[in-house]
Design a protein around this motif. Structure first.
Motif, PDB file in Angstrom:
ATOM      1  N   ILE A  73       0.840  -1.199   0.000  1.00  0.00           N
ATOM      2  CA  ILE A  73       0.000   0.000   0.000  1.00  0.00           C
ATOM      3  C   ILE A  73       0.873   1.247   0.000  1.00  0.00           C
ATOM      4  O   ILE A  73       1.670   1.455   0.911  1.00  0.00           O
ATOM      5  CB  ILE A  73      -0.934   0.008   1.222  1.00  0.00           C
ATOM      6  CG1 ILE A  73      -1.732  -1.290   1.230  1.00  0.00           C
ATOM      7  CG2 ILE A  73      -1.794   1.273   1.235  1.00  0.00           C
ATOM      8  CD1 ILE A  73      -3.165  -1.194   1.496  1.00  0.00           C
ATOM      9  N   SER A  74       0.767   2.039  -1.043  1.00  0.00           N
ATOM     10  CA  SER A  74       1.495   3.303  -1.116  1.00  0.00           C
ATOM     11  C   SER A  74       0.485   4.417  -1.315  1.00  0.00           C
ATOM     12  O   SER A  74      -0.281   4.396  -2.270  1.00  0.00           O
ATOM     13  CB  SER A  74       2.476   3.295  -2.299  1.00  0.00           C
ATOM     14  OG  SER A  74       3.406   2.257  -2.153  1.00  0.00           O
ATOM     15  N   THR A  75       0.507   5.345  -0.390  1.00  0.00           N
ATOM     16  CA  THR A  75      -0.403   6.486  -0.520  1.00  0.00           C
ATOM     17  C   THR A  75       0.103   7.602   0.374  1.00  0.00           C
ATOM     18  O   THR A  75       1.082   7.424   1.101  1.00  0.00           O
ATOM     19  CB  THR A  75      -1.843   6.093  -0.129  1.00  0.00           C
ATOM     20  OG1 THR A  75      -2.723   7.158  -0.477  1.00  0.00           O
ATOM     21  CG2 THR A  75      -1.963   5.813   1.357  1.00  0.00           C
ATOM     22  N   ASN A  76      -0.528   8.753   0.288  1.00  0.00           N
ATOM     23  CA  ASN A  76      -0.176   9.786   1.257  1.00  0.00           C
ATOM     24  C   ASN A  76      -1.392  10.614   1.641  1.00  0.00           C
ATOM     25  O   ASN A  76      -2.392  10.656   0.931  1.00  0.00           O
ATOM     26  CB  ASN A  76       0.969  10.670   0.758  1.00  0.00           C
ATOM     27  CG  ASN A  76       0.549  11.473  -0.442  1.00  0.00           C
ATOM     28  OD1 ASN A  76      -0.513  11.226  -0.996  1.00  0.00           O
ATOM     29  ND2 ASN A  76       1.362  12.436  -0.832  1.00  0.00           N
ATOM     30  N   LEU A 118     -10.166   6.039  -0.090  1.00  0.00           N
ATOM     31  CA  LEU A 118      -9.283   4.903  -0.369  1.00  0.00           C
ATOM     32  C   LEU A 118     -10.149   3.655  -0.293  1.00  0.00           C
ATOM     33  O   LEU A 118     -10.801   3.415   0.719  1.00  0.00           O
ATOM     34  CB  LEU A 118      -8.157   4.796   0.664  1.00  0.00           C
ATOM     35  CG  LEU A 118      -7.246   6.002   0.873  1.00  0.00           C
ATOM     36  CD1 LEU A 118      -6.124   5.636   1.829  1.00  0.00           C
ATOM     37  CD2 LEU A 118      -6.685   6.516  -0.434  1.00  0.00           C
ATOM     38  N   PHE A 119     -10.152   2.880  -1.363  1.00  0.00           N
ATOM     39  CA  PHE A 119     -10.944   1.643  -1.367  1.00  0.00           C
ATOM     40  C   PHE A 119     -10.005   0.445  -1.278  1.00  0.00           C
ATOM     41  O   PHE A 119      -9.147   0.259  -2.151  1.00  0.00           O
ATOM     42  CB  PHE A 119     -11.807   1.570  -2.628  1.00  0.00           C
ATOM     43  CG  PHE A 119     -12.599   0.298  -2.726  1.00  0.00           C
ATOM     44  CD1 PHE A 119     -13.687   0.069  -1.890  1.00  0.00           C
ATOM     45  CD2 PHE A 119     -12.250  -0.684  -3.635  1.00  0.00           C
ATOM     46  CE1 PHE A 119     -14.415  -1.106  -1.963  1.00  0.00           C
ATOM     47  CE2 PHE A 119     -12.970  -1.876  -3.719  1.00  0.00           C
ATOM     48  CZ  PHE A 119     -14.054  -2.076  -2.882  1.00  0.00           C
ATOM     49  N   LEU A 120     -10.157  -0.339  -0.214  1.00  0.00           N
ATOM     50  CA  LEU A 120      -9.301  -1.512  -0.010  1.00  0.00           C
ATOM     51  C   LEU A 120     -10.084  -2.785  -0.331  1.00  0.00           C
ATOM     52  O   LEU A 120     -11.265  -2.890   0.000  1.00  0.00           O
ATOM     53  CB  LEU A 120      -8.834  -1.584   1.441  1.00  0.00           C
ATOM     54  CG  LEU A 120      -7.413  -1.100   1.729  1.00  0.00           C
ATOM     55  CD1 LEU A 120      -7.287   0.369   1.394  1.00  0.00           C
ATOM     56  CD2 LEU A 120      -7.056  -1.339   3.176  1.00  0.00           C
ATOM     57  N   GLY A 174      -8.696  -5.344   5.376  1.00  0.00           N
ATOM     58  CA  GLY A 174      -7.448  -4.813   5.928  1.00  0.00           C
ATOM     59  C   GLY A 174      -7.505  -3.348   6.317  1.00  0.00           C
ATOM     60  O   GLY A 174      -6.462  -2.745   6.599  1.00  0.00           O
ATOM     61  N   LYS A 175      -8.702  -2.775   6.383  1.00  0.00           N
ATOM     62  CA  LYS A 175      -8.828  -1.350   6.696  1.00  0.00           C
ATOM     63  C   LYS A 175      -8.274  -1.025   8.084  1.00  0.00           C
ATOM     64  O   LYS A 175      -7.487  -0.092   8.248  1.00  0.00           O
ATOM     65  CB  LYS A 175     -10.300  -0.915   6.636  1.00  0.00           C
ATOM     66  CG  LYS A 175     -10.993  -1.218   5.331  1.00  0.00           C
ATOM     67  CD  LYS A 175     -12.431  -0.766   5.348  1.00  0.00           C
ATOM     68  CE  LYS A 175     -13.318  -1.483   6.352  1.00  0.00           C
ATOM     69  NZ  LYS A 175     -13.489  -2.930   6.092  1.00  0.00           N
ATOM     70  N   SER A 176      -8.693  -1.821   9.076  1.00  0.00           N
ATOM     71  CA  SER A 176      -8.215  -1.554  10.438  1.00  0.00           C
ATOM     72  C   SER A 176      -6.705  -1.741  10.514  1.00  0.00           C
ATOM     73  O   SER A 176      -6.000  -0.937  11.124  1.00  0.00           O
ATOM     74  CB  SER A 176      -8.877  -2.500  11.433  1.00  0.00           C
ATOM     75  OG  SER A 176     -10.254  -2.285  11.468  1.00  0.00           O
ATOM     76  N   THR A 177      -6.238  -2.799   9.899  1.00  0.00           N
ATOM     77  CA  THR A 177      -4.800  -3.077   9.952  1.00  0.00           C
ATOM     78  C   THR A 177      -4.020  -1.923   9.322  1.00  0.00           C
ATOM     79  O   THR A 177      -2.991  -1.502   9.853  1.00  0.00           O
ATOM     80  CB  THR A 177      -4.504  -4.396   9.230  1.00  0.00           C
ATOM     81  OG1 THR A 177      -5.347  -5.421   9.768  1.00  0.00           O
ATOM     82  CG2 THR A 177      -3.047  -4.800   9.406  1.00  0.00           C
ATOM     83  N   LEU A 213      -4.829  -1.629  -2.205  1.00  0.00           N
ATOM     84  CA  LEU A 213      -5.454  -0.339  -2.408  1.00  0.00           C
ATOM     85  C   LEU A 213      -5.937  -0.306  -3.849  1.00  0.00           C
ATOM     86  O   LEU A 213      -5.159  -0.106  -4.781  1.00  0.00           O
ATOM     87  CB  LEU A 213      -4.443   0.773  -2.139  1.00  0.00           C
ATOM     88  CG  LEU A 213      -4.938   2.204  -2.319  1.00  0.00           C
ATOM     89  CD1 LEU A 213      -6.163   2.470  -1.474  1.00  0.00           C
ATOM     90  CD2 LEU A 213      -3.835   3.190  -1.957  1.00  0.00           C
ATOM     91  N   VAL A 214      -7.231  -0.533  -4.024  1.00  0.00           N
ATOM     92  CA  VAL A 214      -7.762  -0.700  -5.382  1.00  0.00           C
ATOM     93  C   VAL A 214      -8.110   0.644  -6.012  1.00  0.00           C
ATOM     94  O   VAL A 214      -7.925   0.849  -7.202  1.00  0.00           O
ATOM     95  CB  VAL A 214      -9.006  -1.620  -5.353  1.00  0.00           C
ATOM     96  CG1 VAL A 214      -9.583  -1.792  -6.742  1.00  0.00           C
ATOM     97  CG2 VAL A 214      -8.629  -2.968  -4.767  1.00  0.00           C
ATOM     98  N   GLU A 215      -8.639   1.554  -5.192  1.00  0.00           N
ATOM     99  CA  GLU A 215      -8.962   2.876  -5.740  1.00  0.00           C
ATOM    100  C   GLU A 215      -8.535   3.959  -4.768  1.00  0.00           C
ATOM    101  O   GLU A 215      -8.580   3.778  -3.559  1.00  0.00           O
ATOM    102  CB  GLU A 215     -10.475   2.996  -5.974  1.00  0.00           C
ATOM    103  CG  GLU A 215     -11.002   1.931  -6.880  1.00  0.00           C
ATOM    104  CD  GLU A 215     -11.906   2.477  -7.979  1.00  0.00           C
ATOM    105  OE1 GLU A 215     -11.943   3.712  -8.192  1.00  0.00           O
ATOM    106  OE2 GLU A 215     -12.558   1.645  -8.617  1.00  0.00           O
ATOM    107  N   ASP A 216      -8.153   5.066  -5.316  1.00  0.00           N
ATOM    108  CA  ASP A 216      -7.768   6.233  -4.529  1.00  0.00           C
ATOM    109  C   ASP A 216      -8.262   7.429  -5.324  1.00  0.00           C
ATOM    110  O   ASP A 216      -7.638   7.833  -6.301  1.00  0.00           O
ATOM    111  CB  ASP A 216      -6.236   6.242  -4.379  1.00  0.00           C
ATOM    112  CG  ASP A 216      -5.754   7.461  -3.607  1.00  0.00           C
ATOM    113  OD1 ASP A 216      -6.535   8.414  -3.420  1.00  0.00           O
ATOM    114  OD2 ASP A 216      -4.581   7.453  -3.188  1.00  0.00           O
TER     115      ASP A 216
END
Ligand SMILES: Nc1ncnc2c1ncn2[C@@H]1O[C@H](COP(=O)(O)OP(=O)(O)O)[C@@H](O)[C@H]1O
Ligand SMILES: [Mg+2]
Lengths: 232, 240
Positions: free
Chosen positions: B20-23, B207-209, B39-42, B214-217
């Motif tokens: 997962i790469s994002t900012n 962010l859609f996991l 995996g949202k909580s994680t 991370l499928v959509e941002d």
């Protein structure tokens, strides 16, 4: 009351005469303070040391865990009266000076009670909701503060009834210190017996005192447990 | 403000997060959505190292907090977190819950911390509950106290993990309203939520996991009207 019981028992053929111990009653009663003080001090030291051991047991540091487990197995796996004898008779040999009976008793009882209570306390700690740890961690709370302020108060609330029961068991077992000369209730009964050559009367008398104290505390403990269950 | 690079997390053989790469920019509000178990909580918990990433990096203000020499307690003080099940301290009053961090961690004086605490409780509408224990509060009230407790550390970022999922429906709004207030104050926020309406309204980005990826941002308007992936389409069909 005493006279009535004596008369009653005399009829059965047992010639008991409680009037013989009347002059010794104040002397015996002073033993209540000794017995209670002994129990209280042993329990306080025992539970404190037990708390430290329980933290060792849940620690990630393996040697601390091993030590606490080993310690517990030793004190649970040998007779209390042997532990008492070792501390009272054997350690002075090492130290070079004698330990008074009361102090030796407190040490033995505290060390022994720590072994038992550490298991109870450990259970109480593990029963605290896992979310508490996360909440504290996200606030940046250090581990010692977290234990002291967040976990232990909740753990002790969980196990308070068990610790009261452990204290009651200590109170009962405290009669063992009479064997090393502490002037507790039991010892005083022995002294009266030896001075006056009467057996049943002093023993039955202190037996009654033990019974009243232990039953009383047990009732209080049960009340406490009920009330805590209601508040949950 | 927060940047992740190729963040991976496994529990044993189970790969929960995959690269997962994002900012998240300062002042930005990001909603993290996805099916249960994706995996949202994680992911959220990796941002303040409640979970230690298996691989990859997490930067807070351009500092890599996965490095061993980092004092993670300091980092966490700057990142408030709110949990699904509130996790209030049950043996402390509402006010003590809120002042505990400032007093014991930041070592602010007690009167000062209490003033701050009462201010925050007023903000979340619970000043009159300052001296009661959490067991006397409703779920919505508990969660508002939990938000006040997190804010009392004066963090720069707030992380929310399904803050309304454990609430009765009639209490959801009072918590969302408090969160909206925070959004308006310019707080940087990462929110895991199933409240799609809320996400769409307040988030700058979604962010859609899905199964740890991370499928959509995308901005909410784009995500909710024209999702790129099949997965997101299916998910939205189910929840909207
Ligand atoms: N501490 C853990 N140990 C083992 N597996 C875990 C742990 N935490 C989460 N998981 C697993 O990781 C996956 C993702 O969990 P989570 O991040 O809680 O998903 P979400 O919040 O999207 O529902 C789930 O399959 C869950 O069972
Ligand atoms: Mg979750």
């Amino acid at each position: 009351m005493l006279r009535f019981t004596s008369a009653l028992l005399a009829q059965t053929g047992l010639a008991l005469d409680f009037s013989k111990i009347v002059p010794s009653i104040p002397f015996i009663l002073q033993g209540i303070g000794v017995t209670l003080a002994f129990t209280l001090v042993s329990a306080l030291i025992g539970f404190s040391w037990g708390t430290i051991l329980s933290i060792f047991k849940i620690s990630n540091i393996k040697p601390l865990k091993w030590f606490a487990d080993f310690y517990t197995s030793i004190f649970r796996g040998t007779p209390l009266i042997l532990q008492l004898a070792i501390i009272y008779y054997a350690t002075p040999q090492l130290l070079g000076y004698p330990i008074p009976g009361f102090q030796a008793g407190v040490i033995a009882f505290a060390l022994n009670s720590a072994a038992y209570s550490s298991e109870t306390i450990r259970g109480g700690i593990l029963a605290v909701d896992k979310g508490q740890r996360e909440a504290a961690m996200t606030l940046g709370v250090s581990y010692p503060l977290f234990m002291w302020d967040i976990i232990l108060p909740q753990a002790f609330k969980n196990i308070l009834p068990a610790l009261v029961n452990e204290s009651i068991a200590l109170l009962k077992d405290s009669a063992l210190v009479s064997t090393i000369g502490a002037q507790d209730l039991m010892r005083r009964a022995d002294i009266v017996r030896a001075e006056k050559f009467i057996y049943f009367e002093p023993y039955i008398f202190v037996g009654l005192i033990y019974y009243v104290m232990i039953t009383g505390f047990t009732l209080v403990a049960r009340r406490l447990e009920l009330r805590m269950r209601k508040s949950d | 403000m927060i940047r992740t690079e190729f963040l991976c997390k496994s529990f044993g053989k189970l790969d929960v997060l995959k690269d997962i790469s994002t900012n998240i920019e300062k002042g930005e509000v990001v909603a993290i959505i996805g099916p249960s178990g994706s995996g949202k909580s994680t992911f959220l918990r990796c941002l303040n190292l409640l979970e230690v990433p298996t691989r990859g990096r997490v930067y807070i203000d351009n500092v890599d907090i996965t490095q061993p020499q980092i004092d993670i307690k300091k980092v966490r003080q700057n990142m408030g977190m709110v949990f699904q099940h509130f996790n209030l301290f049950p043996h402390k009053t509402v006010l003590q819950n809120v002042t505990y961090g400032p007093c014991k961690v930041k070592q602010i004086s007690k009167p000062e911390a209490e003033k701050l605490g009462l201010d925050l409780l007023t903000k979340v509408g619970l000043a009159e509950k300052a001296n009661v224990y959490p067991s006397r509060l409703s779920g919505g009230q508990k969660q508002r106290v939990a938000i006040a407790r997190a804010l009392a550390m004066q963090p720069e970022v707030m992380l929310f993990d399904e803050p309304t999922s454990a609430l009765d429906p009639e209490m959801v709004k009072e918590v969302l309203d408090v969160m909206k207030g925070l959004v308006e104050s310019g707080m940087t926020m990462a929110i895991v939520t199933h409240e799609m309406g809320f996400a769409r309204e307040v988030a700058d980005r979604i962010l859609f996991l899905e199964t740890g990826r991370l499928v959509e941002d995308a901005p909410p308007d784009v995500f909710f009207t024209q999702p790129k992936s099949e997965r997101a389409c299916q998910f939205l069909e189910k929840v909207l």
